[in-house]
Design an enzyme around this catalytic site. Structure first.
Site, PDB file in Angstrom:
ATOM      1  N   PRO A   9     -38.293 -72.562 -66.855  1.00 29.23           N
ATOM      2  CA  PRO A   9     -37.810 -71.319 -67.448  1.00 29.23           C
ATOM      3  C   PRO A   9     -36.294 -71.145 -67.408  1.00 29.23           C
ATOM      4  O   PRO A   9     -35.645 -71.502 -66.424  1.00 29.23           O
ATOM      5  CB  PRO A   9     -38.486 -70.229 -66.601  1.00 29.23           C
ATOM      6  CG  PRO A   9     -38.915 -70.901 -65.353  1.00 29.23           C
ATOM      7  CD  PRO A   9     -39.202 -72.322 -65.718  1.00 29.23           C
ATOM      8  N   ASN A  10     -35.803 -70.583 -68.490  1.00 30.09           N
ATOM      9  CA  ASN A  10     -34.389 -70.204 -68.665  1.00 30.09           C
ATOM     10  C   ASN A  10     -33.443 -71.384 -68.896  1.00 30.09           C
ATOM     11  O   ASN A  10     -32.257 -71.174 -69.156  1.00 30.09           O
ATOM     12  CB  ASN A  10     -33.882 -69.347 -67.482  1.00 30.09           C
ATOM     13  CG  ASN A  10     -34.694 -68.073 -67.336  1.00 30.09           C
ATOM     14  OD1 ASN A  10     -34.815 -67.313 -68.294  1.00 30.09           O
ATOM     15  ND2 ASN A  10     -35.288 -67.850 -66.175  1.00 30.09           N
ATOM     16  N   ARG A  17     -26.418 -68.682 -70.122  1.00 31.58           N
ATOM     17  CA  ARG A  17     -26.718 -68.161 -68.777  1.00 31.58           C
ATOM     18  C   ARG A  17     -25.652 -68.623 -67.780  1.00 31.58           C
ATOM     19  O   ARG A  17     -25.327 -69.810 -67.705  1.00 31.58           O
ATOM     20  CB  ARG A  17     -28.123 -68.579 -68.312  1.00 31.58           C
ATOM     21  CG  ARG A  17     -28.249 -70.015 -67.877  1.00 31.58           C
ATOM     22  CD  ARG A  17     -29.644 -70.422 -67.461  1.00 31.58           C
ATOM     23  NE  ARG A  17     -30.098 -69.836 -66.219  1.00 31.58           N
ATOM     24  CZ  ARG A  17     -30.954 -70.447 -65.391  1.00 31.58           C
ATOM     25  NH1 ARG A  17     -31.437 -71.654 -65.664  1.00 31.58           N
ATOM     26  NH2 ARG A  17     -31.341 -69.848 -64.293  1.00 31.58           N
ATOM     27  N   TYR A  22     -23.824 -72.975 -64.463  1.00 31.93           N
ATOM     28  CA  TYR A  22     -24.582 -73.982 -65.213  1.00 31.93           C
ATOM     29  C   TYR A  22     -23.773 -74.677 -66.301  1.00 31.93           C
ATOM     30  O   TYR A  22     -24.282 -75.589 -66.955  1.00 31.93           O
ATOM     31  CB  TYR A  22     -25.833 -73.329 -65.827  1.00 31.93           C
ATOM     32  CG  TYR A  22     -26.820 -72.848 -64.783  1.00 31.93           C
ATOM     33  CD1 TYR A  22     -27.525 -73.753 -64.000  1.00 31.93           C
ATOM     34  CD2 TYR A  22     -27.035 -71.485 -64.571  1.00 31.93           C
ATOM     35  CE1 TYR A  22     -28.416 -73.318 -63.033  1.00 31.93           C
ATOM     36  CE2 TYR A  22     -27.927 -71.040 -63.604  1.00 31.93           C
ATOM     37  CZ  TYR A  22     -28.622 -71.965 -62.833  1.00 31.93           C
ATOM     38  OH  TYR A  22     -29.503 -71.537 -61.874  1.00 31.93           O
ATOM     39  N   ASN A  73     -37.365 -80.671 -63.789  1.00 28.86           N
ATOM     40  CA  ASN A  73     -36.556 -79.538 -63.350  1.00 28.86           C
ATOM     41  C   ASN A  73     -37.413 -78.299 -63.592  1.00 28.86           C
ATOM     42  O   ASN A  73     -37.428 -77.743 -64.700  1.00 28.86           O
ATOM     43  CB  ASN A  73     -35.241 -79.437 -64.119  1.00 28.86           C
ATOM     44  CG  ASN A  73     -34.364 -78.313 -63.562  1.00 28.86           C
ATOM     45  OD1 ASN A  73     -34.804 -77.525 -62.730  1.00 28.86           O
ATOM     46  ND2 ASN A  73     -33.125 -78.244 -64.034  1.00 28.86           N
ATOM     47  N   ALA A  76     -36.812 -72.008 -61.840  1.00 26.66           N
ATOM     48  CA  ALA A  76     -37.240 -71.025 -60.829  1.00 26.66           C
ATOM     49  C   ALA A  76     -38.630 -71.319 -60.271  1.00 26.66           C
ATOM     50  O   ALA A  76     -38.922 -70.983 -59.108  1.00 26.66           O
ATOM     51  CB  ALA A  76     -37.201 -69.620 -61.421  1.00 26.66           C
ATOM     52  N   HIS A  79     -39.354 -72.950 -56.798  1.00 27.80           N
ATOM     53  CA  HIS A  79     -39.372 -72.211 -55.528  1.00 27.80           C
ATOM     54  C   HIS A  79     -40.618 -71.349 -55.352  1.00 27.80           C
ATOM     55  O   HIS A  79     -40.734 -70.647 -54.360  1.00 27.80           O
ATOM     56  CB  HIS A  79     -38.111 -71.333 -55.441  1.00 27.80           C
ATOM     57  CG  HIS A  79     -36.876 -72.028 -55.913  1.00 27.80           C
ATOM     58  ND1 HIS A  79     -36.415 -73.187 -55.309  1.00 27.80           N
ATOM     59  CD2 HIS A  79     -36.021 -71.780 -56.953  1.00 27.80           C
ATOM     60  CE1 HIS A  79     -35.325 -73.594 -55.956  1.00 27.80           C
ATOM     61  NE2 HIS A  79     -35.073 -72.770 -56.953  1.00 27.80           N
ATOM     62  N   ASP A  86     -49.465 -78.732 -57.368  1.00 29.59           N
ATOM     63  CA  ASP A  86     -50.825 -79.293 -57.418  1.00 29.59           C
ATOM     64  C   ASP A  86     -51.018 -80.187 -58.643  1.00 29.59           C
ATOM     65  O   ASP A  86     -51.661 -81.236 -58.551  1.00 29.59           O
ATOM     66  CB  ASP A  86     -51.863 -78.167 -57.446  1.00 29.59           C
ATOM     67  CG  ASP A  86     -52.043 -77.488 -56.088  1.00 29.59           C
ATOM     68  OD1 ASP A  86     -51.515 -77.997 -55.081  1.00 29.59           O
ATOM     69  OD2 ASP A  86     -52.719 -76.440 -56.044  1.00 29.59           O
ATOM     70  N   GLU A  97     -37.432 -85.170 -58.930  1.00 33.09           N
ATOM     71  CA  GLU A  97     -37.009 -83.768 -59.076  1.00 33.09           C
ATOM     72  C   GLU A  97     -35.520 -83.728 -59.419  1.00 33.09           C
ATOM     73  O   GLU A  97     -34.738 -84.479 -58.827  1.00 33.09           O
ATOM     74  CB  GLU A  97     -37.250 -83.051 -57.736  1.00 33.09           C
ATOM     75  CG  GLU A  97     -36.795 -81.608 -57.721  1.00 33.09           C
ATOM     76  CD  GLU A  97     -36.908 -80.958 -56.329  1.00 33.09           C
ATOM     77  OE1 GLU A  97     -36.907 -81.684 -55.303  1.00 33.09           O
ATOM     78  OE2 GLU A  97     -36.985 -79.724 -56.280  1.00 33.09           O
ATOM     79  N   HIS A  99     -32.085 -80.985 -60.461  1.00 33.89           N
ATOM     80  CA  HIS A  99     -31.492 -79.660 -60.661  1.00 33.89           C
ATOM     81  C   HIS A  99     -30.044 -79.841 -61.078  1.00 33.89           C
ATOM     82  O   HIS A  99     -29.368 -80.747 -60.577  1.00 33.89           O
ATOM     83  CB  HIS A  99     -31.534 -78.822 -59.372  1.00 33.89           C
ATOM     84  CG  HIS A  99     -32.919 -78.580 -58.894  1.00 33.89           C
ATOM     85  ND1 HIS A  99     -33.751 -77.655 -59.486  1.00 33.89           N
ATOM     86  CD2 HIS A  99     -33.639 -79.169 -57.906  1.00 33.89           C
ATOM     87  CE1 HIS A  99     -34.925 -77.680 -58.872  1.00 33.89           C
ATOM     88  NE2 HIS A  99     -34.884 -78.596 -57.916  1.00 33.89           N
ATOM     89  N   LEU A 100     -29.594 -78.957 -61.943  1.00 28.62           N
ATOM     90  CA  LEU A 100     -28.180 -78.979 -62.351  1.00 28.62           C
ATOM     91  C   LEU A 100     -27.289 -78.596 -61.173  1.00 28.62           C
ATOM     92  O   LEU A 100     -26.276 -79.243 -60.898  1.00 28.62           O
ATOM     93  CB  LEU A 100     -27.971 -77.998 -63.512  1.00 28.62           C
ATOM     94  CG  LEU A 100     -28.724 -78.353 -64.797  1.00 28.62           C
ATOM     95  CD1 LEU A 100     -28.898 -77.119 -65.680  1.00 28.62           C
ATOM     96  CD2 LEU A 100     -28.000 -79.449 -65.553  1.00 28.62           C
ATOM     97  N   ARG A 106     -27.419 -72.632 -52.310  1.00 27.43           N
ATOM     98  CA  ARG A 106     -27.392 -71.311 -52.963  1.00 27.43           C
ATOM     99  C   ARG A 106     -28.181 -70.277 -52.130  1.00 27.43           C
ATOM    100  O   ARG A 106     -28.284 -70.418 -50.924  1.00 27.43           O
ATOM    101  CB  ARG A 106     -27.902 -71.467 -54.402  1.00 27.43           C
ATOM    102  CG  ARG A 106     -26.974 -72.367 -55.249  1.00 27.43           C
ATOM    103  CD  ARG A 106     -27.456 -72.526 -56.668  1.00 27.43           C
ATOM    104  NE  ARG A 106     -27.560 -71.236 -57.334  1.00 27.43           N
ATOM    105  CZ  ARG A 106     -28.184 -71.047 -58.505  1.00 27.43           C
ATOM    106  NH1 ARG A 106     -28.737 -72.095 -59.124  1.00 27.43           N
ATOM    107  NH2 ARG A 106     -28.234 -69.855 -59.049  1.00 27.43           N
ATOM    108  N   ARG A 110     -33.865 -70.009 -52.708  1.00 20.79           N
ATOM    109  CA  ARG A 110     -33.915 -71.281 -53.459  1.00 20.79           C
ATOM    110  C   ARG A 110     -34.046 -72.489 -52.538  1.00 20.79           C
ATOM    111  O   ARG A 110     -34.033 -73.630 -53.002  1.00 20.79           O
ATOM    112  CB  ARG A 110     -32.648 -71.446 -54.311  1.00 20.79           C
ATOM    113  CG  ARG A 110     -32.497 -70.398 -55.391  1.00 20.79           C
ATOM    114  CD  ARG A 110     -31.275 -70.647 -56.250  1.00 20.79           C
ATOM    115  NE  ARG A 110     -30.855 -69.434 -56.897  1.00 20.79           N
ATOM    116  CZ  ARG A 110     -31.363 -68.953 -58.039  1.00 20.79           C
ATOM    117  NH1 ARG A 110     -32.292 -69.630 -58.687  1.00 20.79           N
ATOM    118  NH2 ARG A 110     -30.940 -67.818 -58.539  1.00 20.79           N
TER     119      ARG A 110
END
Ligand code: DQA
Length: 145
Positions: A9-10, A17, A22, A73, A76, A79, A86, A97, A99-100, A106, A110
């Site tokens: 999401p996002n 954003r 980001y 990625n 949100a 977390h 699962d 995994e 992440h930017l 942070r 998170r």
């Protein structure tokens, strides 16, 4: 070798954003970056983004037998989502995994990742390059199998 890159999401709001966190490049720029990186690494790639947890779960399930590995990625949902954890464990595909930003530096909420225990490695805090590192890592790990 075929990899699926999943974005949560996002991430479709990249460029709009919180640019201080980001960056100013858009989601379309990220997709292009991923496709170019994959081409250079000699792997096929498909990129999927959703704001919906269930859609991400469906995409993970349908990757079975089609893709050789996943770059995730979960944004949100990283977390919060036991369902994504699962699903990753259920399909048993190699997962990296990404992440930017680096969530561990942070806000405390998170600091937990439900993706990490299902992943071979995590690349976080390198901006777009987190994806490049993940793609190269997976392609090397899969070709040495
Ligand atoms: C993110 C980090 C997450 O904490 C956040 O919710 C995101 C993006 C990253 O790529 O830095 O949406 O996954």
């Amino acid at each position: 070798m075929k990899l699926l890159v999943l974005n949560g999401p996002n991430l479709n709001m990249l460029g709009i954003r919180e640019p201080a966190l980001y960056g100013s490049r858009s989601y379309a720029d990220l997709v292009r970056f991923i496709e170019e990186t994959a081409k250079d690494a000699g792997v096929e790639v498909e990129v999927f983004q959703s704001n919906h947890e269930g859609m991400l779960v469906d995409r993970i399930q349908s990757a079975m037998g089609v893709f050789d590995g996943l770059v995730v990625n979960a944004a949100a949902y990283t977390h919060t989502s036991v369902a994504i954890h699962d699903a990753l464990k259920a399909v048993g595909l190699p997962v990296v995994e990404v992440h930017l930003t680096d969530p561990e530096t942070r806000e405390p909420f998170r600091h937990v990742s439900y993706v990490k225990p299902a992943a071979l490695a995590t690349f976080a805090g390198y901006g777009f390059d987190s994806y490049a590192r993940a793609i190269r890592f997976l392609s090397e790990a899969l070709s040495s199998k």
